[in-house]
Write a protein that holds these residues in place. Structure first.
Motif, PDB file in Angstrom:
ATOM      1  N   SER A   7      -7.642  65.497  29.135  1.00  0.00           N
ATOM      2  CA  SER A   7      -6.503  65.835  29.994  1.00  0.00           C
ATOM      3  C   SER A   7      -6.663  67.217  30.612  1.00  0.00           C
ATOM      4  CB  SER A   7      -5.202  65.763  29.197  1.00  0.00           C
ATOM      5  OG  SER A   7      -4.978  64.467  28.714  1.00  0.00           O
ATOM      6  N   THR A   8      -7.116  68.166  29.822  1.00  0.00           N
ATOM      7  CA  THR A   8      -7.323  69.524  30.344  1.00  0.00           C
ATOM      8  C   THR A   8      -8.365  69.513  31.458  1.00  0.00           C
ATOM      9  OG1 THR A   8      -6.769  70.523  28.218  1.00  0.00           O
ATOM     10  CG2 THR A   8      -8.025  71.880  29.758  1.00  0.00           C
ATOM     11  N   GLY A   9      -9.508  68.917  31.194  1.00  0.00           N
ATOM     12  CA  GLY A   9     -10.593  68.921  32.170  1.00  0.00           C
ATOM     13  C   GLY A   9     -10.265  68.168  33.441  1.00  0.00           C
ATOM     14  N   VAL A  10      -9.712  66.976  33.295  1.00  0.00           N
ATOM     15  CA  VAL A  10      -9.406  66.153  34.463  1.00  0.00           C
ATOM     16  C   VAL A  10      -8.355  66.826  35.333  1.00  0.00           C
ATOM     17  CG1 VAL A  10      -8.266  63.987  35.129  1.00  0.00           C
ATOM     18  CG2 VAL A  10     -10.140  63.946  33.492  1.00  0.00           C
ATOM     19  N   VAL A  11      -7.301  67.356  34.730  1.00  0.00           N
ATOM     20  CA  VAL A  11      -6.240  67.985  35.510  1.00  0.00           C
ATOM     21  C   VAL A  11      -6.715  69.308  36.123  1.00  0.00           C
ATOM     22  CG1 VAL A  11      -3.922  69.023  35.386  1.00  0.00           C
ATOM     23  CG2 VAL A  11      -4.364  66.781  34.367  1.00  0.00           C
ATOM     24  N   LEU A  51       7.699  64.640  31.615  1.00  0.00           N
ATOM     25  CA  LEU A  51       8.316  63.445  32.198  1.00  0.00           C
ATOM     26  C   LEU A  51       7.247  62.423  32.589  1.00  0.00           C
ATOM     27  CD1 LEU A  51      11.076  65.120  34.413  1.00  0.00           C
ATOM     28  CD2 LEU A  51      11.393  63.874  32.262  1.00  0.00           C
ATOM     29  N   ALA A  52       6.155  62.889  33.187  1.00  0.00           N
ATOM     30  CA  ALA A  52       5.063  61.986  33.558  1.00  0.00           C
ATOM     31  C   ALA A  52       4.443  61.347  32.323  1.00  0.00           C
ATOM     32  CB  ALA A  52       3.993  62.754  34.343  1.00  0.00           C
ATOM     33  N   GLY A  53       4.288  62.133  31.269  1.00  0.00           N
ATOM     34  CA  GLY A  53       3.741  61.605  30.022  1.00  0.00           C
ATOM     35  C   GLY A  53       4.639  60.544  29.413  1.00  0.00           C
ATOM     36  N   LEU A  54       5.947  60.754  29.473  1.00  0.00           N
ATOM     37  CA  LEU A  54       6.888  59.760  28.954  1.00  0.00           C
ATOM     38  C   LEU A  54       6.805  58.455  29.753  1.00  0.00           C
ATOM     39  CD1 LEU A  54       9.968  62.027  28.186  1.00  0.00           C
ATOM     40  CD2 LEU A  54       8.499  60.856  26.526  1.00  0.00           C
ATOM     41  N   VAL A  55       6.641  58.570  31.060  1.00  0.00           N
ATOM     42  CA  VAL A  55       6.474  57.374  31.895  1.00  0.00           C
ATOM     43  C   VAL A  55       5.189  56.648  31.499  1.00  0.00           C
ATOM     44  CG1 VAL A  55       6.014  56.560  34.255  1.00  0.00           C
ATOM     45  CG2 VAL A  55       7.850  58.210  33.828  1.00  0.00           C
ATOM     46  N   GLY A  56       4.106  57.392  31.344  1.00  0.00           N
ATOM     47  CA  GLY A  56       2.838  56.786  30.931  1.00  0.00           C
ATOM     48  C   GLY A  56       2.935  56.123  29.579  1.00  0.00           C
ATOM     49  N   ASP A  57       3.623  56.763  28.646  1.00  0.00           N
ATOM     50  CA  ASP A  57       3.813  56.209  27.308  1.00  0.00           C
ATOM     51  C   ASP A  57       4.635  54.926  27.378  1.00  0.00           C
ATOM     52  OD1 ASP A  57       3.477  56.517  24.413  1.00  0.00           O
ATOM     53  OD2 ASP A  57       5.645  56.879  24.387  1.00  0.00           O
ATOM     54  N   TRP A  58       5.678  54.915  28.204  1.00  0.00           N
ATOM     55  CA  TRP A  58       6.502  53.723  28.382  1.00  0.00           C
ATOM     56  C   TRP A  58       5.674  52.581  28.978  1.00  0.00           C
ATOM     57  CZ3 TRP A  58       7.819  51.127  32.891  1.00  0.00           C
ATOM     58  CH2 TRP A  58       8.737  50.091  32.725  1.00  0.00           C
ATOM     59  N   ILE A  59       4.844  52.897  29.980  1.00  0.00           N
ATOM     60  CA  ILE A  59       3.993  51.880  30.592  1.00  0.00           C
ATOM     61  C   ILE A  59       3.058  51.272  29.545  1.00  0.00           C
ATOM     62  CG2 ILE A  59       2.052  51.543  32.193  1.00  0.00           C
ATOM     63  CD1 ILE A  59       3.482  53.544  34.074  1.00  0.00           C
ATOM     64  N   ALA A  60       2.487  52.118  28.708  1.00  0.00           N
ATOM     65  CA  ALA A  60       1.568  51.635  27.669  1.00  0.00           C
ATOM     66  C   ALA A  60       2.270  50.676  26.712  1.00  0.00           C
ATOM     67  CB  ALA A  60       0.977  52.814  26.901  1.00  0.00           C
ATOM     68  N   LYS A  61       3.520  50.951  26.393  1.00  0.00           N
ATOM     69  CA  LYS A  61       4.265  50.098  25.468  1.00  0.00           C
ATOM     70  C   LYS A  61       4.784  48.830  26.147  1.00  0.00           C
ATOM     71  CE  LYS A  61       5.486  53.854  22.424  1.00  0.00           C
ATOM     72  NZ  LYS A  61       6.423  54.931  22.163  1.00  0.00           N
ATOM     73  N   ALA A  62       5.099  48.915  27.445  1.00  0.00           N
ATOM     74  CA  ALA A  62       5.673  47.786  28.162  1.00  0.00           C
ATOM     75  C   ALA A  62       4.633  46.732  28.524  1.00  0.00           C
ATOM     76  CB  ALA A  62       6.385  48.272  29.429  1.00  0.00           C
ATOM     77  N   LEU A  63       3.413  47.150  28.777  1.00  0.00           N
ATOM     78  CA  LEU A  63       2.353  46.220  29.152  1.00  0.00           C
ATOM     79  C   LEU A  63       1.540  45.844  27.933  1.00  0.00           C
ATOM     80  CD1 LEU A  63       1.026  48.005  32.372  1.00  0.00           C
ATOM     81  CD2 LEU A  63       2.663  46.124  32.247  1.00  0.00           C
ATOM     82  N   GLY A  64       0.994  44.670  27.944  1.00  0.00           N
ATOM     83  CA  GLY A  64       0.070  44.285  26.875  1.00  0.00           C
ATOM     84  C   GLY A  64      -1.255  45.005  27.059  1.00  0.00           C
ATOM     85  N   THR A 119      -2.147  65.300  40.128  1.00  0.00           N
ATOM     86  CA  THR A 119      -2.183  65.673  38.714  1.00  0.00           C
ATOM     87  C   THR A 119      -1.028  65.058  37.931  1.00  0.00           C
ATOM     88  OG1 THR A 119      -1.174  67.792  39.338  1.00  0.00           O
ATOM     89  CG2 THR A 119      -3.555  67.772  39.000  1.00  0.00           C
ATOM     90  N   GLN A 120       0.111  64.822  38.580  1.00  0.00           N
ATOM     91  CA  GLN A 120       1.214  64.144  37.900  1.00  0.00           C
ATOM     92  C   GLN A 120       0.850  62.680  37.660  1.00  0.00           C
ATOM     93  OE1 GLN A 120       4.808  63.033  39.956  1.00  0.00           O
ATOM     94  NE2 GLN A 120       6.055  63.789  38.243  1.00  0.00           N
ATOM     95  N   ILE A 121       0.281  62.031  38.654  1.00  0.00           N
ATOM     96  CA  ILE A 121      -0.136  60.634  38.507  1.00  0.00           C
ATOM     97  C   ILE A 121      -1.245  60.534  37.452  1.00  0.00           C
ATOM     98  CG2 ILE A 121      -1.084  58.619  39.699  1.00  0.00           C
ATOM     99  CD1 ILE A 121       1.787  59.469  40.587  1.00  0.00           C
ATOM    100  N   ALA A 122      -2.157  61.504  37.452  1.00  0.00           N
ATOM    101  CA  ALA A 122      -3.215  61.526  36.433  1.00  0.00           C
ATOM    102  C   ALA A 122      -2.612  61.649  35.037  1.00  0.00           C
ATOM    103  CB  ALA A 122      -4.191  62.673  36.700  1.00  0.00           C
ATOM    104  N   THR A 123      -1.574  62.450  34.900  1.00  0.00           N
ATOM    105  CA  THR A 123      -0.916  62.621  33.598  1.00  0.00           C
ATOM    106  C   THR A 123      -0.268  61.312  33.156  1.00  0.00           C
ATOM    107  OG1 THR A 123      -0.541  64.968  34.056  1.00  0.00           O
ATOM    108  CG2 THR A 123       0.784  63.986  32.316  1.00  0.00           C
ATOM    109  N   VAL A 124       0.342  60.586  34.088  1.00  0.00           N
ATOM    110  CA  VAL A 124       0.911  59.272  33.758  1.00  0.00           C
ATOM    111  C   VAL A 124      -0.195  58.353  33.233  1.00  0.00           C
ATOM    112  CG1 VAL A 124       1.974  57.176  34.708  1.00  0.00           C
ATOM    113  CG2 VAL A 124       2.842  59.429  35.379  1.00  0.00           C
ATOM    114  N   ALA A 125      -1.317  58.301  33.949  1.00  0.00           N
ATOM    115  CA  ALA A 125      -2.426  57.417  33.555  1.00  0.00           C
ATOM    116  C   ALA A 125      -3.025  57.845  32.216  1.00  0.00           C
ATOM    117  CB  ALA A 125      -3.496  57.401  34.642  1.00  0.00           C
ATOM    118  N   ALA A 127      -1.523  59.490  29.805  1.00  0.00           N
ATOM    119  CA  ALA A 127      -0.571  59.208  28.732  1.00  0.00           C
ATOM    120  C   ALA A 127      -0.542  57.716  28.404  1.00  0.00           C
ATOM    121  CB  ALA A 127       0.828  59.698  29.114  1.00  0.00           C
ATOM    122  N   ALA A 128      -0.781  56.882  29.407  1.00  0.00           N
ATOM    123  CA  ALA A 128      -0.855  55.445  29.153  1.00  0.00           C
ATOM    124  C   ALA A 128      -2.152  55.098  28.421  1.00  0.00           C
ATOM    125  CB  ALA A 128      -0.768  54.668  30.467  1.00  0.00           C
TER     126      ALA A 128
END
Length: 190
Positions: A7-11, A51-64, A119-125, A127-128
């Motif tokens: 996460s550090t390097g990519v962002v 907030l982006a991380g929470l969205v990514g975490d939610w996506i990970a849990k919502a999708l198989g 970088t926000q979209i990257a954080t979502v991805a 976190a997922a």
């Protein structure tokens, strides 16, 4: 640790030449008060990326797991392409109101400029992709700080010495590799 380092390097790479980095340069030139600007960047990034991380975490849990692999892999590939498109500072961010002081103006401008940003979209991805939300948010925040603090402190001279096309190319390559590895379901090699 893996999620934090990736996460550090990519962002950090993704932020190079980004509109929020240009905003940091603008704020540094306008206010010439690096400490409140740096603290404002930190606060805005922590809130935005949490907030982006929470969205990514939610996506990970919502999708198989199968759908998640495809969504994340394709997201990383899309980010690779997006990295090759240079950013420009939005007019609305440039005209930020000064009634909030240096710190408040920085927090508000950075938070708004980061909405929907690479970088926000990257954080979502990220976190997922990774299960350690704190490591992703901490790493993405550190990446933002690594990219923006030198700009605030050193300003214009630094920006002229760094080859943005090369930095964007390296970031695009990293996102492409992450995308391909994810799509082919290669274990957590990174």
């Amino acid at each position: 640790m893996e999620a934090f380092l990736i996460s550090t390097g990519v962002v950090a790479l993704g932020e190079m030449g980004d509109k929020t980095q240009l905003l940091a340069l603008l704020l540094a030139a306008r206010f010439r008060k690096p400490i409140p600007i740096i603290l404002g960047i930190l606060v805005a990034t922590l809130v935005n990326h949490a907030l982006a991380g929470l969205v990514g975490d939610w996506i990970a849990k919502a999708l198989g797991p199968d759908w998640l692999r495809w969504v994340i892999g394709l997201s990383f590939l899309a980010m690779a392409g997006w990295m090759l498109i240079p950013d420009k500072l939005d007019d609305e961010a440039e005209g930020s109101n000064h009634k909030f002081g240096v710190f408040g103006t920085t927090v508000l401008a950075f938070f708004l400029a980061e909405m929907g940003d690479k970088t926000q979209i990257a954080t979502v991805a990220l976190a997922a992709r990774y299960t350690d939300l704190l490591a992703v948010v901490g790493g993405s925040t550190l990446g933002m700080m690594l990219a923006n603090v030198p700009v605030v402190l050193l300003g214009d001279g630094l920006a002229k010495r760094i080859s943005m096309p090369i930095v964007h190319g390296v970031a695009a390559l990293i996102f492409a590799v992450l995308g391909v590895l994810t799509l082919f379901n290669v274990g957590r090699l990174f």
